[in-house]
Design a protein around this motif. Structure first.
Motif, mmCIF file in Angstrom:
data_model
loop_
_atom_site.group_PDB
_atom_site.id
_atom_site.type_symbol
_atom_site.label_atom_id
_atom_site.label_comp_id
_atom_site.label_asym_id
_atom_site.label_seq_id
_atom_site.Cartn_x
_atom_site.Cartn_y
_atom_site.Cartn_z
ATOM 1 N N ALA A 134 -8.203 4.021 -6.518
ATOM 2 C CA ALA A 134 -7.361 5.134 -7.405
ATOM 3 C C ALA A 134 -7.885 5.154 -8.796
ATOM 4 O O ALA A 134 -8.199 6.434 -9.253
ATOM 5 N N ILE A 135 -8.027 4.035 -9.312
ATOM 6 C CA ILE A 135 -8.532 3.826 -10.724
ATOM 7 C C ILE A 135 -9.944 4.272 -10.819
ATOM 8 O O ILE A 135 -10.121 5.008 -11.756
ATOM 9 N N GLY A 136 -10.802 3.877 -9.971
ATOM 10 C CA GLY A 136 -12.132 4.426 -10.252
ATOM 11 C C GLY A 136 -12.579 5.681 -9.951
ATOM 12 O O GLY A 136 -13.146 6.358 -10.967
ATOM 13 N N LEU A 137 -11.629 6.546 -9.099
ATOM 14 C CA LEU A 137 -11.848 7.866 -8.779
ATOM 15 C C LEU A 137 -11.305 8.476 -9.958
ATOM 16 O O LEU A 137 -11.944 9.434 -10.594
ATOM 17 N N GLY A 138 -10.273 8.004 -10.676
ATOM 18 C CA GLY A 138 -9.776 8.532 -11.835
ATOM 19 C C GLY A 138 -10.699 8.503 -13.019
ATOM 20 O O GLY A 138 -10.883 9.618 -13.676
ATOM 21 N N ILE A 139 -11.391 7.297 -12.996
ATOM 22 C CA ILE A 139 -12.453 7.197 -14.238
ATOM 23 C C ILE A 139 -13.492 8.252 -13.896
ATOM 24 O O ILE A 139 -14.133 8.929 -14.861
ATOM 25 N N ILE A 140 -14.144 8.563 -12.742
ATOM 26 C CA ILE A 140 -15.028 9.193 -12.336
ATOM 27 C C ILE A 140 -14.827 10.511 -12.814
ATOM 28 O O ILE A 140 -15.594 11.478 -13.107
ATOM 29 N N ILE A 141 -13.499 11.047 -12.331
ATOM 30 C CA ILE A 141 -13.013 12.562 -12.737
ATOM 31 C C ILE A 141 -13.193 12.681 -14.098
ATOM 32 O O ILE A 141 -13.606 13.670 -14.628
ATOM 33 N N SER A 142 -12.574 11.593 -14.978
ATOM 34 C CA SER A 142 -12.530 12.037 -16.355
ATOM 35 C C SER A 142 -14.109 11.872 -16.926
ATOM 36 O O SER A 142 -14.424 12.671 -18.055
ATOM 37 N N LEU A 143 -14.889 11.010 -16.337
ATOM 38 C CA LEU A 143 -16.229 10.919 -16.745
ATOM 39 C C LEU A 143 -16.992 12.195 -16.486
ATOM 40 O O LEU A 143 -17.894 12.900 -17.302
ATOM 41 N N PHE A 144 -16.792 13.011 -15.297
ATOM 42 C CA PHE A 144 -17.227 14.189 -14.953
ATOM 43 C C PHE A 144 -16.901 15.387 -15.858
ATOM 44 O O PHE A 144 -17.853 15.966 -16.249
ATOM 45 N N ARG A 145 -15.576 15.291 -16.226
ATOM 46 C CA ARG A 145 -15.384 16.173 -17.190
ATOM 47 C C ARG A 145 -16.088 16.139 -18.734
ATOM 48 O O ARG A 145 -16.470 17.156 -19.165
ATOM 49 N N LEU A 146 -16.255 14.982 -19.071
ATOM 50 C CA LEU A 146 -16.969 14.813 -20.263
ATOM 51 C C LEU A 146 -18.362 14.960 -20.037
ATOM 52 O O LEU A 146 -18.782 15.576 -21.122
ATOM 53 N N LEU B 299 -1.260 3.374 -9.667
ATOM 54 C CA LEU B 299 -0.615 4.685 -9.461
ATOM 55 C C LEU B 299 -0.645 5.484 -11.170
ATOM 56 O O LEU B 299 -1.198 6.467 -11.273
ATOM 57 N N VAL B 300 0.063 4.694 -11.841
ATOM 58 C CA VAL B 300 0.233 5.125 -13.281
ATOM 59 C C VAL B 300 -1.181 5.309 -13.934
ATOM 60 O O VAL B 300 -1.406 6.419 -14.377
ATOM 61 N N GLY B 301 -2.207 4.499 -13.696
ATOM 62 C CA GLY B 301 -3.506 4.538 -14.263
ATOM 63 C C GLY B 301 -4.184 5.850 -13.927
ATOM 64 O O GLY B 301 -4.849 6.375 -14.574
ATOM 65 N N ALA B 302 -4.178 6.156 -12.636
ATOM 66 C CA ALA B 302 -4.935 7.125 -11.964
ATOM 67 C C ALA B 302 -4.296 8.398 -12.531
ATOM 68 O O ALA B 302 -4.997 9.305 -12.792
ATOM 69 N N ILE B 303 -3.015 8.517 -12.702
ATOM 70 C CA ILE B 303 -2.518 9.814 -13.107
ATOM 71 C C ILE B 303 -2.865 10.005 -14.532
ATOM 72 O O ILE B 303 -3.103 11.144 -15.087
ATOM 73 N N VAL B 304 -2.827 8.964 -15.575
ATOM 74 C CA VAL B 304 -3.132 9.065 -16.599
ATOM 75 C C VAL B 304 -4.423 9.526 -16.999
ATOM 76 O O VAL B 304 -4.874 10.521 -17.730
ATOM 77 N N MET B 305 -5.374 8.707 -16.138
ATOM 78 C CA MET B 305 -6.855 9.109 -16.543
ATOM 79 C C MET B 305 -7.192 10.454 -15.996
ATOM 80 O O MET B 305 -8.283 11.023 -16.552
ATOM 81 N N ALA B 306 -6.807 10.786 -14.742
ATOM 82 C CA ALA B 306 -7.283 12.051 -14.320
ATOM 83 C C ALA B 306 -6.554 13.499 -14.574
ATOM 84 O O ALA B 306 -7.077 14.305 -14.312
ATOM 85 N N ARG B 307 -5.649 13.023 -15.438
ATOM 86 C CA ARG B 307 -5.056 14.342 -16.095
ATOM 87 C C ARG B 307 -5.660 15.234 -17.083
ATOM 88 O O ARG B 307 -5.598 16.549 -17.121
ATOM 89 N N GLY B 308 -6.422 14.374 -17.890
ATOM 90 C CA GLY B 308 -7.409 15.038 -18.714
ATOM 91 C C GLY B 308 -6.642 15.757 -20.004
ATOM 92 O O GLY B 308 -5.279 15.245 -20.293
ATOM 93 N N ARG B 309 -7.197 16.411 -20.920
ATOM 94 C CA ARG B 309 -6.453 16.894 -22.068
ATOM 95 C C ARG B 309 -5.662 18.113 -22.008
ATOM 96 O O ARG B 309 -4.631 18.042 -22.490
ATOM 97 N N GLY B 310 -6.508 19.303 -21.661
ATOM 98 C CA GLY B 310 -5.701 20.383 -21.721
ATOM 99 C C GLY B 310 -4.846 20.836 -20.476
ATOM 100 O O GLY B 310 -4.588 21.975 -20.182
ATOM 101 N N GLY B 311 -4.452 19.832 -19.571
ATOM 102 C CA GLY B 311 -3.771 19.941 -18.541
ATOM 103 C C GLY B 311 -2.213 20.245 -18.830
ATOM 104 O O GLY B 311 -1.856 20.896 -19.410
ATOM 105 N N VAL B 312 -1.410 19.323 -18.283
ATOM 106 C CA VAL B 312 -0.095 19.454 -18.308
ATOM 107 C C VAL B 312 0.383 19.087 -19.848
ATOM 108 O O VAL B 312 -0.517 18.734 -20.739
ATOM 109 N N SER B 313 1.555 19.342 -20.257
ATOM 110 C CA SER B 313 2.270 19.073 -21.367
ATOM 111 C C SER B 313 1.815 17.738 -22.114
ATOM 112 O O SER B 313 1.669 16.863 -21.323
ATOM 113 N N GLN B 314 1.332 17.666 -23.381
ATOM 114 C CA GLN B 314 1.134 16.525 -23.976
ATOM 115 C C GLN B 314 2.197 15.746 -24.086
ATOM 116 O O GLN B 314 2.837 16.076 -25.411
ATOM 117 N N GLY B 315 2.585 14.663 -23.695
ATOM 118 C CA GLY B 315 3.723 14.005 -23.765
ATOM 119 C C GLY B 315 3.762 13.048 -25.196
ATOM 120 O O GLY B 315 3.138 12.071 -24.941
#
Lengths: 100, 172
Positions: A74-86, B156-172
């Motif tokens: 879960a964490i690794g794929l999150g990191i990959i997605i944000s790296l891909f955005r960058l 769970l929390v980390g994946a949501i925070v990292m994959a959310r990105g900048r311009g996505g949902v409201s900036q809390g």
């Protein structure tokens, strides 16, 4: 009856296969897949020793390995997605943000 | 030989699928080969008298983790352009040969005892695999079990925070 050494040998071979993949592949998603191979190789060892020694603890540890693998994915794929955005790339050689 | 045939099939297929994961050019093929590896490793678990773990392997690995990978591979639209290997491949091969040599040495030098006979407990009723795992997991390994749930929550929390990105949902 399959000897224990066969399981250990299979596990070592699979672990080395995963290690090769982690070290040589350029695609970062495939690198994460290869980490899963290494974790599975370790799980085979745990379950084999658990069966041969009649101790259930090895199987309990496999549960924790699977939990950690799920968290890591879960964490690794999150990191990959944000790296891909960058970087607009999944190439390991393009990720040089920490390089001097 | 006939007794070892299931091991040879499941183990050999798991190894072949693992090699396919490493050598396929397309990431989707790698993920599919990984699915085959998970299934055959589950078969090995059944051979090793761990049917509950085999079910967990199929449900969690093949059912959940692999789907996550497939989602990301399709989301990122990665194609097999350019070279497949990265720049440090010669060094990587040297390192791998060292590691393989070390593991082969350890396996060859180890002395493996034959399977111990099961100790019969006449007073204790024999439990199945699932009951035994549940009993041990919720008594002896209760604290690691709770820690594992915290690890999953953090993931769970980390994946949501990292994959959310900048311009996505409201900036809390």
């Amino acid at each position: 009856m399959v000897p224990l050494s066969w399981y250990v040998t299979l596990s070592a071979l699979m672990f080395v296969t995963g290690l090769v993949g982690v070290l040589i592949r350029r695609n970062i998603v495939v690198v994460l897949l290869c980490i899963e191979i290494m974790l599975n190789a370790v799980n085979i060892n745990f379950v084999a020793f658990s069966d041969y020694l009649h101790l259930i603890d090895g199987q309990i540890f496999v549960f924790f390995v699977i939990t950690v693998a799920a968290a890591e994915v879960a964490i690794g794929l999150g990191i990959i997605i944000s790296l891909f955005r960058l970087k607009e790339s999944v190439n390991m050689d393009d990720y040089n943000l920490l390089k001097l | 030989m006939i007794q070892q045939l299931p091991f040879i099939y499941f183990g050999g297929m798991a190894l072949v699928c693992a090699i396919l994961v490493v050598i396929s050019r397309v990431a989707i093929y790698s993920a599919m080969a990984l699915l085959g590896m998970f299934v055959h490793v589950a078969g090995l678990f059944i051979l090793l008298d761990a049917p509950f773990l085999a079910g967990v392997q199929l449900l969690v690995y093949a059912g959940a983790i692999l789907v996550l990978y497939l989602f990301v591979v399709m989301l990122l639209n990665v194609h097999g352009r350019g070279p497949m290997l990265q720049r440090q491949t010669p060094w990587a091969i040297i390192l791998t040969l060292l590691a393989a040599g070390e593991m082969g040495y350890l396996v060859l030098k180890s002395h493996f005892y034959p399977k111990l006979p099961a100790i019969p407990h006449p007073s204790v009723p024999t439990l199945g695999n699932t009951e035994t795992i549940g009993m041990v997991l919720y008594t002896q390994y209760l604290f690691p079990f709770e820690v594992a749930s915290v690890v999953l929550l953090i993931a769970l929390v980390g994946a949501i925070v990292m994959a959310r990105g900048r311009g996505g949902v409201s900036q809390g």
